[in-house]
Motif scaffolding. Structure first.
Motif, short mmCIF file in Angstrom:
data_model
loop_
_atom_site.label_atom_id
_atom_site.label_comp_id
_atom_site.label_asym_id
_atom_site.label_seq_id
_atom_site.Cartn_x
_atom_site.Cartn_y
_atom_site.Cartn_z
N GLY A 229 0.79 -1.23 0.00
CA GLY A 229 0.00 0.00 0.00
C GLY A 229 0.82 1.27 0.00
O GLY A 229 0.27 2.36 0.17
N ALA A 230 2.16 1.14 -0.22
CA ALA A 230 3.00 2.33 -0.10
C ALA A 230 4.02 2.45 -1.22
O ALA A 230 4.02 3.44 -1.97
CB ALA A 230 3.72 2.30 1.25
N ASP A 231 4.94 1.50 -1.37
CA ASP A 231 6.07 1.66 -2.28
C ASP A 231 5.67 1.40 -3.74
O ASP A 231 5.06 0.38 -4.06
CB ASP A 231 7.19 0.68 -1.90
CG ASP A 231 7.79 1.00 -0.54
OD1 ASP A 231 7.83 2.18 -0.18
OD2 ASP A 231 8.21 0.05 0.15
N PRO A 232 6.04 2.32 -4.65
CA PRO A 232 5.77 2.11 -6.07
C PRO A 232 6.48 0.86 -6.58
O PRO A 232 7.67 0.66 -6.31
CB PRO A 232 6.33 3.37 -6.73
CG PRO A 232 6.33 4.40 -5.65
CD PRO A 232 6.66 3.64 -4.40
N ASP A 233 5.75 0.02 -7.31
CA ASP A 233 6.30 -1.28 -7.70
C ASP A 233 5.79 -1.67 -9.08
O ASP A 233 4.67 -1.32 -9.47
CB ASP A 233 5.87 -2.35 -6.68
CG ASP A 233 6.72 -3.61 -6.75
OD1 ASP A 233 6.77 -4.24 -7.82
OD2 ASP A 233 7.33 -3.98 -5.73
#
Length: 254
Positions: A229-233
């Protein structure tokens, strides 16, 4: 009189059929646009892109400016692979820049509306990001073979997407059945995991906000999402006969 009216009607109908209202989204069209994007990134100039005046541009899932972003930086591209989604009119390009001073692995999704580039989303990974090693990425990406799949052996869009989704869902639910291929190789940062991809998959991680580019000809789906829910991947999956064959990942560490 009736014959004349019928002839006139047929003439008007032919004109209407011959003049589509929007440019068809073909594989050739997408290839040309992806080539233009790669040329723009190489030159550091976006002038050659067939873009809308209101094109949306993001870097690592944040709004950015084409004039000041990575697209305005000339980069020597040492490797790239692009997939083409004619259903959604979109592309995904994996780009490796093996400059020892400023190395990058980029992932870019382009989306087109009525024949015009309407959205550019770019993930930028570099030193300090998850398992980043540009030499390893370049080495392993170049040695893999991702040929076009013969038409009679291609998986459907649904099957390809489901394989990628199952992999990402496994992070949060160990009961999910993933169609593991044997062998399967995972390129993660610069590390290479083989012959099984079912190694080191984390637990308790929800992967949200997924955006897909799916190419049935190459049996591939790229998924942009927020890791935990946080780091662009970005996770890109090559699927053969319904099974995962290759996985390429890039994760931006905030």
């Amino acid at each position: 009189m009736l014959a004349a009216l019928l002839a006139a009607w047929l003439s008007l109908t032919s004109v209407a059929v011959a003049a589509p209202t929007a440019e068809a989204c073909t594989r050739d069209f997408l290839k040309a646009q992806a080539d233009a994007y790669l040329a723009a990134q190489t030159a550091g100039k976006a002038d050659g892109l067939k873009a809308s005046s209101s094109v949306t541009y993001t870097q690592n899932f944040k709004e950015a400016s084409v004039a000041t972003g990575i697209l305005a930086t000339p980069l020597k591209i040492d490797f790239n692979r692009t997939i083409y989604d004619t259903t959604q009119c979109a592309t995904f390009s994996e780009i490796v820049v093996a400059d020892s001073a400023k190395p990058y692995v980029l992932g870019t999704q382009l989306r087109f509306t009525d024949g015009v580039l309407s959205k550019i989303e770019t993930l930028i990974t570099t030193k300090g990001d998850w398992l980043f090693n540009v030499a390893g990425t370049l080495r392993y990406a170049k040695q893999e073979s991702w040929p076009e799949i013969p038409e009679g052996k291609r998986d459907t869009r649904a099957v390809i997407q489901a394989a990628g989704d199952a992999y990402l869902d496994l992070f949060n639910d160990k009961n999910v059945k993933v169609p593991w291929g044997n062998p399967c190789a995972r390129l993660e940062g610069g590390s290479y995991v083989q012959p099984s991809c079912n190694v080191g998959v984390p637990s308790g991680i929800k992967n949200s906000n997924r955006r897909y580019v799916i190419d049935e000809v190459l049996g591939t789906v790229d998924i942009f999402f927020s890791f935990a829910g946080a780091d662009p991947d970005s996770h890109e999956f090559r699927v053969e006969n319904g099974k995962l064959r290759f996985v390429h990942t890039m994760t931006v560490m905030k």
